[in-house]
Design a protein around this motif. Structure first.
Motif, PDB file in Angstrom:
ATOM      1  N   LEU A   1      11.304   3.839  21.519  1.00 13.05           N
ATOM      2  CA  LEU A   1      11.199   3.828  20.223  1.00 13.05           C
ATOM      3  C   LEU A   1      10.476   2.548  19.735  1.00 13.05           C
ATOM      4  O   LEU A   1      11.168   1.432  18.661  1.00 13.05           O
ATOM      5  CB  LEU A   1      12.966   3.725  19.490  1.00 13.05           C
ATOM      6  CG  LEU A   1      13.594   4.923  20.055  1.00 13.05           C
ATOM      7  CD1 LEU A   1      15.064   4.739  19.603  1.00 13.05           C
ATOM      8  CD2 LEU A   1      13.140   6.031  19.241  1.00 13.05           C
ATOM      9  N   PRO A   2       9.316   2.304  19.630  1.00 15.38           N
ATOM     10  CA  PRO A   2       8.513   1.218  19.246  1.00 15.38           C
ATOM     11  C   PRO A   2       8.569   0.761  17.746  1.00 15.38           C
ATOM     12  O   PRO A   2       8.481  -0.293  17.428  1.00 15.38           O
ATOM     13  CB  PRO A   2       7.076   1.365  19.745  1.00 15.38           C
ATOM     14  CG  PRO A   2       6.770   2.836  19.897  1.00 15.38           C
ATOM     15  CD  PRO A   2       8.552   3.455  20.330  1.00 15.38           C
ATOM     16  N   ASP A   3       8.855   1.995  16.972  1.00 19.92           N
ATOM     17  CA  ASP A   3       8.861   1.714  15.677  1.00 19.92           C
ATOM     18  C   ASP A   3      10.085   1.432  15.215  1.00 19.92           C
ATOM     19  O   ASP A   3      10.388   1.314  13.826  1.00 19.92           O
ATOM     20  CB  ASP A   3       8.328   3.066  14.982  1.00 19.92           C
ATOM     21  CG  ASP A   3       6.775   3.051  15.268  1.00 19.92           C
ATOM     22  OD1 ASP A   3       5.987   2.243  15.543  1.00 19.92           O
ATOM     23  OD2 ASP A   3       6.101   4.193  15.210  1.00 19.92           O
ATOM     24  N   LEU A   4      11.106   1.130  15.799  1.00 23.00           N
ATOM     25  CA  LEU A   4      12.510   0.798  15.438  1.00 23.00           C
ATOM     26  C   LEU A   4      12.600  -0.283  14.695  1.00 23.00           C
ATOM     27  O   LEU A   4      12.027  -1.573  15.213  1.00 23.00           O
ATOM     28  CB  LEU A   4      13.366   0.753  16.728  1.00 23.00           C
ATOM     29  CG  LEU A   4      14.861   0.425  16.308  1.00 23.00           C
ATOM     30  CD1 LEU A   4      15.666   1.787  15.899  1.00 23.00           C
ATOM     31  CD2 LEU A   4      15.740   0.216  17.775  1.00 23.00           C
ATOM     32  N   GLY A   5      12.997  -0.406  13.513  1.00 20.50           N
ATOM     33  CA  GLY A   5      13.023  -1.298  12.669  1.00 20.50           C
ATOM     34  C   GLY A   5      14.179  -2.397  12.940  1.00 20.50           C
ATOM     35  O   GLY A   5      15.361  -2.465  12.959  1.00 20.50           O
ATOM     36  N   LEU A   6      13.665  -3.497  13.593  1.00 22.93           N
ATOM     37  CA  LEU A   6      14.580  -4.538  14.183  1.00 22.93           C
ATOM     38  C   LEU A   6      15.196  -5.232  12.872  1.00 22.93           C
ATOM     39  O   LEU A   6      16.573  -5.602  12.867  1.00 22.93           O
ATOM     40  CB  LEU A   6      14.200  -5.705  15.097  1.00 22.93           C
ATOM     41  CG  LEU A   6      13.515  -5.009  16.611  1.00 22.93           C
ATOM     42  CD1 LEU A   6      12.971  -6.148  16.960  1.00 22.93           C
ATOM     43  CD2 LEU A   6      14.434  -4.396  17.070  1.00 22.93           C
ATOM     44  N   ALA A   7      14.591  -5.548  11.620  1.00 19.09           N
ATOM     45  CA  ALA A   7      15.360  -6.080  10.652  1.00 19.09           C
ATOM     46  C   ALA A   7      16.226  -5.101   9.865  1.00 19.09           C
ATOM     47  O   ALA A   7      17.293  -5.482   9.693  1.00 19.09           O
ATOM     48  CB  ALA A   7      14.123  -6.422   9.580  1.00 19.09           C
TER      49      ALA A   7
END
Length: 181
Positions: free
Chosen positions: A89-95
């Motif tokens: 999930l490279p587009d998972l928003g860490l913020a």
């Protein structure tokens, strides 16, 4: 020659056995056993789920990334020692994950596992109670993983563009849309 009959239980033995049986069947014991088989969710999400929580070992398909993070936040915030993993999930928003309360210091991220997707997810399932994973179509993998997660008491959340892309999912959640207020 036949063995000697066992001595009859004394009243103290009977009381002890009865007390043990009562403890095993008490409402408090049943509640503890039920808690051991589920993971908590954030309060507003409880009405969306069959028993108000997530069953350990279940595969839940979720179409919305925000809902995926919100579901993961329940177990992540309930246990100060639990780790969460995100695979593929490279587009998972860490913020966004941080804003839901997921401790980024206890979030393992494998953005691009490549050809080793199945191995990475399987290895993390043994260590993390919550795994956020892309729903790849790997023949037979999801069924095998469902068996492993039940034994390892992990929960896999497959993020997908549609619900029920995997026949072994026990629950599917889709958002009908989002409104910014």
């Amino acid at each position: 020659m036949s063995p000697a009959p066992a001595p009859a239980p004394t009243p103290a033995d009977r009381r002890e056995r009865l007390a043990a049986l009562l403890e095993q069947t008490s409402p408090a014991t049943r509640a503890r056993q039920a808690q051991a088989t589920v993971l908590p969710v954030l309060g507003p999400l409880a009405p969306l789920l069959p028993h108000g929580d997530l069953a350990k070992g279940a595969i839940t398909e979720v179409t919305d990334p925000g809902l995926l993070l919100a579901l993961a936040a329940g177990p992540a915030t309930a246990d100060d020692y639990a780790w969460t993993a995100a695979v593929g999930l490279p587009d998972l928003g860490l913020a966004a994950a941080d804003s839901y309360g997921i401790d980024l210091r206890r979030l393992l991220v494998a953005d691009h596992p490549g050809d080793h997707y199945a191995e990475v997810v399987t290895a993390l399932a043994a260590a993390c109670p919550v795994i956020l994973a892309e729903s790849r179509r790997v023949p037979g993998f999801w069924r095998v993983l469902a068996g492993r997660t039940c034994r390892a008491h992990s929960v896999l959340r497959g993020a997908s563009h549609r619900v029920n892309c995997c026949t072994c999912s026990q629950l599917g959640l889709a958002s009908a849309g989002s409104v910014w207020g």
